[in-house]
Design a protein around this motif. Sequence first.
Motif, PDB file in Angstrom:
ATOM      1  N   ALA A 274       9.935   9.733 -30.567  1.00 51.30           N
ATOM      2  CA  ALA A 274       8.829  10.408 -31.258  1.00 51.30           C
ATOM      3  C   ALA A 274       9.189  10.787 -32.685  1.00 51.30           C
ATOM      4  CB  ALA A 274       8.416  11.650 -30.472  1.00 51.30           C
ATOM      5  N   ALA A 275      10.454  11.145 -32.929  1.00 50.57           N
ATOM      6  CA  ALA A 275      10.852  11.559 -34.283  1.00 50.57           C
ATOM      7  C   ALA A 275      10.698  10.430 -35.286  1.00 50.57           C
ATOM      8  CB  ALA A 275      12.294  12.057 -34.265  1.00 50.57           C
ATOM      9  N   ALA A 276      10.774   9.185 -34.802  1.00 49.24           N
ATOM     10  CA  ALA A 276      10.657   8.030 -35.695  1.00 49.24           C
ATOM     11  C   ALA A 276       9.221   7.554 -35.874  1.00 49.24           C
ATOM     12  CB  ALA A 276      11.514   6.886 -35.151  1.00 49.24           C
ATOM     13  N   ASP A 277       8.316   8.133 -35.119  1.00 47.50           N
ATOM     14  CA  ASP A 277       6.921   7.698 -35.120  1.00 47.50           C
ATOM     15  C   ASP A 277       6.092   8.628 -36.008  1.00 47.50           C
ATOM     16  OD1 ASP A 277       4.328   6.923 -34.633  1.00 47.50           O
ATOM     17  OD2 ASP A 277       4.463   7.052 -32.447  1.00 47.50           O
TER      18      ASP A 277
ATOM     19  N   ARG B 187      14.104  15.489 -37.282  1.00 49.76           N
ATOM     20  CA  ARG B 187      13.631  15.062 -38.602  1.00 49.76           C
ATOM     21  C   ARG B 187      14.283  15.866 -39.725  1.00 49.76           C
ATOM     22  NH1 ARG B 187       7.121  14.393 -37.155  1.00 49.76           N
ATOM     23  NH2 ARG B 187       7.288  12.260 -36.296  1.00 49.76           N
ATOM     24  N   LYS B 188      14.560  17.114 -39.469  1.00 54.32           N
ATOM     25  CA  LYS B 188      15.146  17.980 -40.482  1.00 54.32           C
ATOM     26  C   LYS B 188      16.653  17.740 -40.621  1.00 54.32           C
ATOM     27  CE  LYS B 188      15.184  22.916 -41.692  1.00 54.32           C
ATOM     28  NZ  LYS B 188      14.806  24.268 -41.215  1.00 54.32           N
ATOM     29  N   PHE B 189      17.344  17.563 -39.510  1.00 52.73           N
ATOM     30  CA  PHE B 189      18.798  17.420 -39.496  1.00 52.73           C
ATOM     31  C   PHE B 189      19.243  15.972 -39.716  1.00 52.73           C
ATOM     32  CE2 PHE B 189      22.948  17.637 -37.061  1.00 52.73           C
ATOM     33  CZ  PHE B 189      23.574  18.502 -37.933  1.00 52.73           C
TER      34      PHE B 189
ATOM     35  N   LEU C  75      21.823  11.832 -58.444  1.00 53.35           N
ATOM     36  CA  LEU C  75      21.328  10.905 -57.419  1.00 53.35           C
ATOM     37  C   LEU C  75      19.858  11.183 -57.121  1.00 53.35           C
ATOM     38  CD1 LEU C  75      24.326  11.061 -54.902  1.00 53.35           C
ATOM     39  CD2 LEU C  75      23.811   9.216 -56.512  1.00 53.35           C
ATOM     40  N   PRO C  76      19.150  10.192 -56.580  1.00 49.97           N
ATOM     41  CA  PRO C  76      17.775  10.443 -56.132  1.00 49.97           C
ATOM     42  C   PRO C  76      17.754  11.534 -55.064  1.00 49.97           C
ATOM     43  CG  PRO C  76      18.263   8.092 -56.161  1.00 49.97           C
ATOM     44  CD  PRO C  76      19.566   8.793 -56.375  1.00 49.97           C
ATOM     45  N   ASP C  77      16.670  12.291 -55.024  1.00 50.01           N
ATOM     46  CA  ASP C  77      16.560  13.359 -54.030  1.00 50.01           C
ATOM     47  C   ASP C  77      16.652  12.781 -52.625  1.00 50.01           C
ATOM     48  OD1 ASP C  77      16.284  15.227 -56.003  1.00 50.01           O
ATOM     49  OD2 ASP C  77      14.093  15.353 -55.861  1.00 50.01           O
ATOM     50  N   GLY C  78      17.338  13.519 -51.750  1.00 50.79           N
ATOM     51  CA  GLY C  78      17.499  13.078 -50.371  1.00 50.79           C
ATOM     52  C   GLY C  78      18.356  14.054 -49.593  1.00 50.79           C
ATOM     53  N   ASN C  79      18.429  13.837 -48.312  1.00 51.14           N
ATOM     54  CA  ASN C  79      19.146  14.745 -47.416  1.00 51.14           C
ATOM     55  C   ASN C  79      20.611  14.881 -47.800  1.00 51.14           C
ATOM     56  OD1 ASN C  79      19.264  16.358 -44.906  1.00 51.14           O
ATOM     57  ND2 ASN C  79      20.592  14.699 -44.196  1.00 51.14           N
TER      58      ASN C  79
ATOM     59  N   GLY D 121       7.997  18.679 -45.676  1.00 51.49           N
ATOM     60  CA  GLY D 121       9.211  18.178 -46.311  1.00 51.49           C
ATOM     61  C   GLY D 121      10.085  17.279 -45.472  1.00 51.49           C
ATOM     62  N   VAL D 122       9.742  17.037 -44.209  1.00 54.30           N
ATOM     63  CA  VAL D 122      10.531  16.116 -43.399  1.00 54.30           C
ATOM     64  C   VAL D 122       9.869  14.749 -43.399  1.00 54.30           C
ATOM     65  CG1 VAL D 122      11.420  17.949 -41.922  1.00 54.30           C
ATOM     66  CG2 VAL D 122       9.329  16.734 -41.252  1.00 54.30           C
ATOM     67  N   LYS D 123      10.588  13.778 -42.880  1.00 53.30           N
ATOM     68  CA  LYS D 123      10.046  12.429 -42.766  1.00 53.30           C
ATOM     69  C   LYS D 123      10.446  11.875 -41.403  1.00 53.30           C
ATOM     70  CE  LYS D 123      14.083  10.249 -44.938  1.00 53.30           C
ATOM     71  NZ  LYS D 123      14.555   9.394 -46.064  1.00 53.30           N
TER      72      LYS D 123
END
Length: 840
Positions: free
Chosen positions: A165-168, A130-132, A313-317, A179-181
Amino acid sequence: MCAQAPATVTSADIYLRLKKLNVLGTVLYLAAHPDDENSRLIAYMAKDRLYRTGYLSMTRGDGGQNLIGDEQGVELGLIRTQEMMAARRVDGAEQFFSRAYDFGFSKSTEEALKIWDHEKALSDVVWVIRKFQPDVIITRFPPDSRAGHGHHSASAVLAHEAFDAAADPNRFPEQLKDGVKPWKAKRLLWNSFNFGPGANTTSDDQMKIDVGGFNPILGKSYGELAAISRTNHKSQGAALTPARGQSMEYFTLVAGDPAHGDPMEGVVTDWDRVDGASAISGMVDQVLKDYSLLAPEKSVPGLAGIYRAIGQLPDGNWKTQKLKEVRDLIADCSGLWLEAVVSSPYVAQGDPLNVTFVVNNRLNADMAAREIRLETPKAWMTMTPAGTVAPGVRKDEVDFDTVWHQSLDGDKNYYFSKSIVVLPSHPVTQPYWLAEPMSAGHFNVSDQRLIGNPQSPPAYEAEFDLVVDGQEMTFTRPVQYKYTHPVKGEVYEPLTILPRATAQFDPELLVFGDGEKKEFDAVVQDRTGHGHPPALGLTAAPALSIQSEGGAAKGGGGSGGAAIGDPSWMAKPAGSGTTVVSVDGIFDENGHKDTAEELRTIAYDHIPRIDYFKPATEKFMIADIKTSGHRIGYIEGAGDKVPEALQQMGYEVVTLREKDLASATYLQQFDAIIAGVRAYDVHPWLAGRHGVLMDYVKNGGNLIVQYNRGDLGQMKTTIGPYPFAVANIRVTDETAKVNFVLPDHKVLQFPNVITEEDFNGWIQERGIYFAGQVDTAYKEVLGMADPGESEQKGSLVIADYGKGVFVYTGLVFFRELPAGVPGAYRLMANIIALNHKKGF
């Protein structure tokens, strides 16, 4: 721990990174240990395809063997962490770790997942994903026995579970507040391998790519980069021969969208993946077109414009990542030198610290300095809802904030110094995963934001606010200790924050026989230089009678403090029986008691100095240990603490060098000669001393060889008087039942009668690299097996030869003796006594 000399950056390096600005793809490689990664594929992905590439190692390699020293367990993990960081600096990837502890070789996936705590390990993998935010995840191993190690297969199982699981959002929802999604990778691939006969998992119908190309910008092939990267794993002896020419890597789809020709097939890897960013690609192309190898500073205005455009730009990774990349490129294109250094590697809590800052705009870009700040790392700052500092967490305090408006002329050094006081509440320097007591199979880390990080943030970090071509931006640098070594030249090391006082016991382990008294010392160091550390006491020890004898200092000094008022102590068993007792040192100051901390330092030339703290503990082992013989010659191997344990048993131990093994006559003075772990692996000269050692045995000596590994390519001699093979056979269950195959053999009878109880309390494993294909002249004394496997008898093999005895043992005495396992001491005493007749 994170200190290192600033990297040397060439114009060619800058050009490659400029090209990377237009690449927005991410690859995460996942395996179990340091050195499991496919360094060639990682270098190819990072340096050829220019993807943001990471390696997630489930463990830090704590449970392996150490080829360069005697560090084991968490200390070995600290070394391998820094070796991994050095490897990543070569191949261009980022490094991550989970909280899983390397508890040694495992033969099953189920065991690894159980000991690691399956759910906790899975949460760590999910957090890193989720972080990377990888587009593609690649595993090194399959989830079955082909992986060859339970840790290997477990890493593959966790990768597959975490992919979903990371997508759920319902899985590990507590992570989302940090701060992750939720993140869904495009696909999960297994990078299949060909490790030789019987270990080839590749096939022509698998997707494959050539990663063996030559990069003219770097002047190396990816196989050469991989060799340099992997050679940093020095504690494992994992160096590679550089490979040149075509090299195919094979992939099998595990989950996600199919791919046929490339792992990143179907992934958008340019600025089109970010809303409103389409113009940035053209801006980067223009900077590349105008780039001058001789004058990279001419690219600074264009980069400053790109920085402004990305900032809108909009905030994002990708916004966060590309701002960092551009900022680093501006620093390198301008030759910007920023430094925050101190004159000592150590400072104690509450003491003053003078920091010197240097700024140099070496290529005269349009640049001005605005402000310098010195802060504690934000990664450690956690405030409770009430606004008070959470226990054990660093307070968010800016030590100074100076406005310093200064235009930066070209190639001119600007100096600024500031003296601050290290807050008494400032935490001591400690690897974050060791800050809390660990569990059997994993480290405990309360701060979610730290999980996955390879190392702790620096003790202090300097922030330089600059204006570059009209654009404000902040550059950070760790505060480091810098000095000039007469041989190594300029050296950068970490700044370590010390407690007011530390304590250390000498020796750390005392071995008691029949009611004897033994003395040990406690070195108390005042780290402030004020000369008033708190008094040191000991926790109660029911099995022992301990009293302070007082006395003068037995040691001390060293950086950061002096030893004062060091007490000597006398200890004596309070009763009979076998027991192991650990006693903590306690600092007492005005009725306030705290556990005394010991500063441990690990120093090797190939990694930064490592400092960490552990409770100052004295360990006592009380057992009925009888010995026969007195003088032992020890051939040091890859590094172990067996000689110290032998001295605790009462033996005189003499280290034997190559020149000492020139004559069997000289060796006859020794009751036994013991070869340290992997001695035959690390000393090729032992090949030329085989005849001398056999003459020693033939004339009545006792040669004891601890485990070796025949696969390092340096086993150039027969070890014993009769043939046997060093086999990759091990028993990993430290509680495995031990059968006495030859119960009447003297090694089980004299001078100690060995029973099943002597195999209680062993740690990590029974033994490794057993003898195999043994000649009939050898006696196989013990039998043991891991669950569900057939009995192995090569852990201890003994042969009479002439008037003497030869022994090869894979039993892990190098772990058990320093750990204070009584039965290991008793059995070792019997092995040493084998050439003493005494009724046999």
